[in-house]
Motif scaffolding. Structure first.
Motif, PDB file in Angstrom:
ATOM      1  N   LYS A 301       0.846  -1.241   0.089  1.00 37.04           N
ATOM      2  CA  LYS A 301      -0.157   0.156  -0.025  1.00 37.04           C
ATOM      3  C   LYS A 301       0.784   1.235   0.051  1.00 37.04           C
ATOM      4  O   LYS A 301       0.557   2.459  -0.645  1.00 37.04           O
ATOM      5  CB  LYS A 301      -0.993  -0.026   1.183  1.00 37.04           C
ATOM      6  CG  LYS A 301      -1.890   1.373   1.164  1.00 37.04           C
ATOM      7  CD  LYS A 301      -2.602   1.334   2.629  1.00 37.04           C
ATOM      8  CE  LYS A 301      -3.596   2.545   2.839  1.00 37.04           C
ATOM      9  NZ  LYS A 301      -4.349   2.353   4.015  1.00 37.04           N
ATOM     10  N   HIS A 302       1.964   1.387   0.677  1.00 35.07           N
ATOM     11  CA  HIS A 302       2.714   2.549   1.149  1.00 35.07           C
ATOM     12  C   HIS A 302       3.941   2.740   0.208  1.00 35.07           C
ATOM     13  O   HIS A 302       4.642   3.732   0.077  1.00 35.07           O
ATOM     14  CB  HIS A 302       2.867   2.520   2.410  1.00 35.07           C
ATOM     15  CG  HIS A 302       1.642   2.747   3.296  1.00 35.07           C
ATOM     16  ND1 HIS A 302       1.046   3.921   3.363  1.00 35.07           N
ATOM     17  CD2 HIS A 302       1.115   2.179   4.005  1.00 35.07           C
ATOM     18  CE1 HIS A 302       0.015   3.849   4.192  1.00 35.07           C
ATOM     19  NE2 HIS A 302       0.042   2.718   4.758  1.00 35.07           N
ATOM     20  N   GLU A 304       5.844   2.695  -3.469  1.00 35.08           N
ATOM     21  CA  GLU A 304       5.951   2.518  -4.747  1.00 35.08           C
ATOM     22  C   GLU A 304       6.906   1.626  -5.599  1.00 35.08           C
ATOM     23  O   GLU A 304       8.035   1.375  -4.905  1.00 35.08           O
ATOM     24  CB  GLU A 304       5.996   3.853  -5.636  1.00 35.08           C
ATOM     25  CG  GLU A 304       5.065   4.815  -5.015  1.00 35.08           C
ATOM     26  CD  GLU A 304       5.240   6.159  -5.773  1.00 35.08           C
ATOM     27  OE1 GLU A 304       5.960   6.353  -6.683  1.00 35.08           O
ATOM     28  OE2 GLU A 304       4.311   7.006  -5.645  1.00 35.08           O
ATOM     29  N   GLY A 305       6.597   0.763  -6.469  1.00 33.00           N
ATOM     30  CA  GLY A 305       7.311   0.168  -7.058  1.00 33.00           C
ATOM     31  C   GLY A 305       7.556  -1.299  -6.485  1.00 33.00           C
ATOM     32  O   GLY A 305       8.275  -2.449  -7.282  1.00 33.00           O
ATOM     33  N   ARG A 307       5.910  -4.856  -5.949  1.00 33.75           N
ATOM     34  CA  ARG A 307       5.017  -5.854  -6.523  1.00 33.75           C
ATOM     35  C   ARG A 307       5.014  -7.331  -5.753  1.00 33.75           C
ATOM     36  O   ARG A 307       5.696  -7.631  -5.245  1.00 33.75           O
ATOM     37  CB  ARG A 307       5.407  -6.296  -7.997  1.00 33.75           C
ATOM     38  CG  ARG A 307       5.536  -5.029  -8.610  1.00 33.75           C
ATOM     39  CD  ARG A 307       5.883  -5.397 -10.247  1.00 33.75           C
ATOM     40  NE  ARG A 307       4.775  -6.169 -10.746  1.00 33.75           N
ATOM     41  CZ  ARG A 307       4.856  -6.392 -12.273  1.00 33.75           C
ATOM     42  NH1 ARG A 307       6.025  -6.478 -12.897  1.00 33.75           N
ATOM     43  NH2 ARG A 307       3.896  -7.238 -12.536  1.00 33.75           N
ATOM     44  N   HIS A 376       5.843   5.418   6.676  1.00 31.05           N
ATOM     45  CA  HIS A 376       4.865   6.188   5.533  1.00 31.05           C
ATOM     46  C   HIS A 376       3.377   5.998   6.112  1.00 31.05           C
ATOM     47  O   HIS A 376       2.664   6.825   6.076  1.00 31.05           O
ATOM     48  CB  HIS A 376       4.938   5.566   4.227  1.00 31.05           C
ATOM     49  CG  HIS A 376       6.120   5.938   3.587  1.00 31.05           C
ATOM     50  ND1 HIS A 376       6.730   7.225   3.697  1.00 31.05           N
ATOM     51  CD2 HIS A 376       7.085   5.196   2.886  1.00 31.05           C
ATOM     52  CE1 HIS A 376       7.792   7.334   2.903  1.00 31.05           C
ATOM     53  NE2 HIS A 376       8.167   6.102   2.375  1.00 31.05           N
TER      54      HIS A 376
END
Length: 506
Positions: A301-302, A304-305, A307, A376
């Protein structure tokens, strides 16, 4: 070439950060030691003469990030930071501070989690970033000698070029410094393979409170002459002396590295898989990490990038298993045999093996990213505990039950291979009501199982008053005697590691 390689799938049956400062219960009673002097103009002038104007930091804006930890949990009020460039300069600074009784806090990369490198009050901050030179590297023995301010990832890149690796790997490797790693006895992801820094560090150079330089920077693997004094500085968190240089034994870099990501149905099964891994993978097993579904959800969720390697699978627990060896065919055969066995016995529900370095980095990115994702998500109470493996996750579940009525998320992950649990309570703001449900419950629960309230993060200011949960009083008394011998005026990283009431009373 395809833009992205698919991972080999293994299946059993079916294919904004709050910066509010807070003191935990363990540091709530801390008060400034009035025997310490307050900073004067003559002190700043002396430091400028020794270090030069550019290495004496008094600007409020420049001091602000040095006075706060990266979690926004601890904040001090230091009005001066010093950046020495040599051991000689560190010696002069400490000798002066000792004579003046100016308290001082060593600070490396400031990546700690217990407030160990953050002043509580107006202590002078001693930055080690200027001590950043590699002194030597022996490509035969793998012995590295370097200054304390060298960044871990940079050191790993340098020794990698000659076929070696650092015996320590951390999520914060891009900013943490080797002196801080040694001073906190940092554990990391591959302690299972390489052991702790107590075994990897061959020698240390440190400066005592009175400016005495302790040159124990040996590079010998065998030295049985007298007391092994370097061990006192490893894990002492800057309370006995400032580490200025270290020598470490670097193991050969593995030419064959495999990483797999496995989904398992419950925590009892993670232990069974670990037993199989030790039996079947033996000497090539280098890491065995676990995390729960809550940790995975937060990370996805917090960050980016990141997977999910198993997007179609949802299960309470996930494992990251790494092997490191020197024979690709042999290592791959052992790993495949291990995986087939745990799949056939239905220990693993689903899994994937990384097929290249990018996929390896992607899997490790999930595990290493959990701590950053928690930051985050908001303020977080973090606990780093050694617990008998069979009971590790019981603490997470009991904490979750205790706090079910509160607006928190309880997350569990860690190093299953060495019994190190990272218990995290994520919330929207630091709150005394939340803290009362965590402490002293977590410490009492751990002590009842003869565990450790600090597996690898140290005690810092967070747990200084809680050391007795792990160490009996005679042991704490002996530690205090050592502290008073090395630092009789108590100027080195005060209010940390040992209970303040005892330290002030001396």
């Amino acid at each position: 070439m395809q833009a992205a390689l698919k991972m080999l799938r293994l299946r059993s049956r079916i294919t904004p950060l709050c910066l509010q400062s807070v003191r935990s219960a363990s540091t709530a009673a801390a008060s400034r030691n009035e025997s310490f002097a307050t900073l004067e103009d003559k002190d700043r002038n002396f430091f400028r003469e020794v270090l030069g104007d550019s290495n004496v930091i008094t600007d409020t804006d420049a001091l602000q990030p040095l006075n706060e930890d990266w979690m926004g949990k601890y904040a001090g009020k230091s009005k001066l930071a010093l950046r020495p460039k040599s051991t000689e300069q560190v010696s002069k600074v400490l000798a002066y501070c000792n004579d003046r009784r100016l308290a001082i806090v060593p600070q490396g990369g400031n990546t700690g989690l217990v407030g160990g490198s953050i002043p509580l009050f107006d202590e002078v901050i001693l930055l080690t970033a200027g001590l950043n030179q590699v002194i030597s590297f022996d490509a035969v023995s793998g012995t590295l000698v370097c200054q304390a301010g060298c960044i871990l990832e940079h050191l790993d890149s340098q020794v990698s070029a000659q076929g070696f690796t650092m015996p320590l790997d951390l999520g914060a490797k891009g900013s943490c410094q080797i002196g801080g790693n040694v001073s906190t006895n940092a554990g990391g992801l591959r302690l299972l393979r390489y052991g702790s820094l107590h075994g990897s560090v061959l020698g240390i150079e440190a400066v005592l409170a009175d400016g005495t330089v302790v040159d124990a920077l040996q590079t010998l693997r065998k030295d049985n002459t007298g007391y092994d004094l370097k061990q006192l500085f490893i894990g002492s968190e800057g309370t006995l002396g400032v580490v200025t240089a270290v020598s470490l034994l670097c193991p050969p870099r593995s030419s064959s590295v495999h990483v797999c990501y496995l989904a398992v149905p419950d925590f009892a099964t993670t232990q069974k898989v670990f037993v199989k891994a030790r039996q079947r993978l033996g000497e090539i097993l280098s890491a065995f990490e676990f995390f729960d579904q809550q940790a995975l959800d937060l990370t996805l969720k917090h960050l980016e990038g990141i997977r999910n390697p198993l997007p179609d699978t949802q299960t309470p627990f996930y494992l990251v298993v790494e092997t490191s060896g020197s024979n690709e065919e042999h290592d791959n055969e052992k790993l495949q045999s291990f995986l087939e066995e745990v799949m056939e016995e239905e220990m693993v529900l689903d899994g994937t093996i990384a097929q290249d370095s990018a996929q390896i980095a992607g899997i490790w990115g999930i595990r290493e990213g959990i701590s950053v994702a928690l930051k985050h998500a908001g303020p977080v109470y973090k606990y780093d505990l050694s617990i008998p493996v069979a009971e590790m996750y019981d603490l997470v579940e009991e904490t979750r039950q205790r706090m079910a009525h509160l607006p928190v998320e309880v997350v569990g992950y860690g190093h299953l291979g060495d019994g190190n649990l990272h218990l995290n309570v994520s919330c929207q703001k630091y709150d005394d009501e939340i803290l009362r449900h965590i402490e002293p419950f977590v410490y009492e629960w751990t002590a009842a199982r003869r565990g450790s309230i600090s597996a690898e993060h140290g005690l810092g200011q967070m747990k200084a008053e809680c050391i007795r949960y792990t160490k009996p009083q005679p042991v704490v008394d002996l530690m205090l005697q050592v502290k008073n011998t090395f630092d009789p005026n108590g100027i080195l990283n005060p209010y940390k590691v040992l209970p303040q009431v005892m330290a002030v009373a001396q």
